[in-house]
Design a protein around this motif. Structure first.
Motif, mmCIF file in Angstrom:
data_model
loop_
_atom_site.group_PDB
_atom_site.id
_atom_site.type_symbol
_atom_site.label_atom_id
_atom_site.label_comp_id
_atom_site.label_asym_id
_atom_site.label_seq_id
_atom_site.Cartn_x
_atom_site.Cartn_y
_atom_site.Cartn_z
ATOM 1 N N SER A 11 0.819 -1.112 -0.146
ATOM 2 C CA SER A 11 -0.038 0.076 0.094
ATOM 3 C C SER A 11 1.029 1.088 0.007
ATOM 4 C CB SER A 11 -0.735 0.033 1.349
ATOM 5 O OG SER A 11 -1.791 -1.110 1.310
ATOM 6 N N LEU A 12 1.990 1.282 0.775
ATOM 7 C CA LEU A 12 2.832 2.424 0.867
ATOM 8 C C LEU A 12 3.346 2.546 -0.351
ATOM 9 C CD1 LEU A 12 3.859 4.697 2.858
ATOM 10 C CD2 LEU A 12 5.942 2.992 3.331
ATOM 11 N N LEU A 13 3.964 1.474 -0.960
ATOM 12 C CA LEU A 13 4.739 1.924 -2.449
ATOM 13 C C LEU A 13 3.437 2.348 -3.231
ATOM 14 C CD1 LEU A 13 6.687 -1.432 -2.651
ATOM 15 C CD2 LEU A 13 7.541 1.108 -2.196
ATOM 16 N N LEU A 14 2.358 2.027 -3.032
ATOM 17 C CA LEU A 14 1.680 2.323 -4.421
ATOM 18 C C LEU A 14 1.092 3.778 -4.034
ATOM 19 C CD1 LEU A 14 -0.436 -0.749 -4.754
ATOM 20 C CD2 LEU A 14 0.649 0.399 -6.620
ATOM 21 N N VAL A 120 5.668 -3.552 -12.955
ATOM 22 C CA VAL A 120 5.852 -3.838 -11.567
ATOM 23 C C VAL A 120 4.987 -3.236 -10.700
ATOM 24 C CG1 VAL A 120 7.558 -3.495 -9.758
ATOM 25 C CG2 VAL A 120 8.544 -3.868 -11.956
ATOM 26 N N PHE A 121 4.294 -2.308 -10.967
ATOM 27 C CA PHE A 121 3.271 -1.721 -10.145
ATOM 28 C C PHE A 121 1.993 -2.519 -10.490
ATOM 29 C CE2 PHE A 121 6.539 1.421 -8.922
ATOM 30 C CZ PHE A 121 6.293 1.720 -7.767
ATOM 31 N N VAL A 122 1.829 -2.839 -11.500
ATOM 32 C CA VAL A 122 0.580 -3.571 -11.975
ATOM 33 C C VAL A 122 0.561 -5.089 -11.103
ATOM 34 C CG1 VAL A 122 -0.749 -5.208 -13.720
ATOM 35 C CG2 VAL A 122 0.053 -2.669 -14.188
ATOM 36 N N LEU A 123 1.679 -5.660 -11.069
ATOM 37 C CA LEU A 123 1.921 -6.712 -10.342
ATOM 38 C C LEU A 123 1.555 -6.642 -8.791
ATOM 39 C CD1 LEU A 123 4.660 -8.613 -12.470
ATOM 40 C CD2 LEU A 123 2.250 -9.237 -12.244
ATOM 41 N N LEU A 124 2.283 -5.410 -8.312
ATOM 42 C CA LEU A 124 2.364 -5.310 -6.816
ATOM 43 C C LEU A 124 0.739 -4.801 -6.547
ATOM 44 C CD1 LEU A 124 5.164 -2.725 -6.027
ATOM 45 C CD2 LEU A 124 4.835 -4.946 -5.084
ATOM 46 N N SER A 125 0.024 -4.376 -7.461
ATOM 47 C CA SER A 125 -1.381 -3.941 -7.138
ATOM 48 C C SER A 125 -2.296 -5.526 -7.127
ATOM 49 C CB SER A 125 -1.963 -3.132 -8.215
ATOM 50 O OG SER A 125 -1.634 -1.925 -8.402
ATOM 51 N N ALA A 126 -1.948 -6.063 -7.977
ATOM 52 C CA ALA A 126 -2.573 -7.476 -8.107
ATOM 53 C C ALA A 126 -2.158 -8.325 -6.641
ATOM 54 C CB ALA A 126 -2.264 -8.324 -9.413
#
Length: 153
Positions: A11-14, A120-126
């Motif tokens: 969450s923090l990264l996003l 990378v952020f698509v995968l982090l969100s998933a």
């Protein structure tokens, strides 16, 4: 406990990405607006997108920071990052001159690096979606003896 910690980090990264991207666009608003207007795909919608994109990024950051909206925030960030990535891929596939309206450090990336960064952020969100859904399904652990069922004699 471990899932909660990881969900917090994701969450923090996003949140950092969304706030940074929105503020970079607003800080260099004229360049952002110009880039949108130069895009052959989104130029007709530039007037709406010049405010909607940074506002959406900030809204997603707020959603990710509130536990009761976090899952929706993960879904929203997944969709937004996927749309940004698909937009870049389409632009690279069909057009020669591609305006970048990202702002900040993101504007300095090559298109290949930008696609990888977005993915990378698509995968982090998933991953955040998956972890948050698992975390929500798990029943809370009760630690007090008052929560134990009474013993009948």
């Amino acid at each position: 406990m471990k899932k909660t910690f990881i969900v917090g980090i994701v969450s923090l990264l996003l949140i950092l990405l969304m706030v940074y991207a929105a503020l970079a666009k607003l800080n260099d608003y004229d360049n952002f607006r110009f880039g949108l207007g130069e895009s052959p795909i989104i130029a007709p919608f530039a007037g709406i997108l010049e405010w909607a994109v940074p506002a959406t990024e900030l809204l997603i950051a707020v959603m990710l920071s509130l536990p009761f909206l976090r899952l929706a925030g993960f879904y929203a960030s997944f969709v937004l990052m996927l749309l940004f990535t698909l937009y870049i891929i389409v632009m690279l596939s069909f057009y020669d001159d591609i305006p970048c309206s990202c702002g900040g450090v993101l504007e300095e990336m090559s298109w290949g690096v930008h696609i990888a960064f977005n993915l990378v952020f698509v995968l982090l969100s998933a991953w955040g979606i998956m972890l948050e859904k698992k975390r929500r399904r798990r029943p809370p652990i009760l630690h007090s003896s008052a929560a134990s069922p009474p013993v009948l004699n």
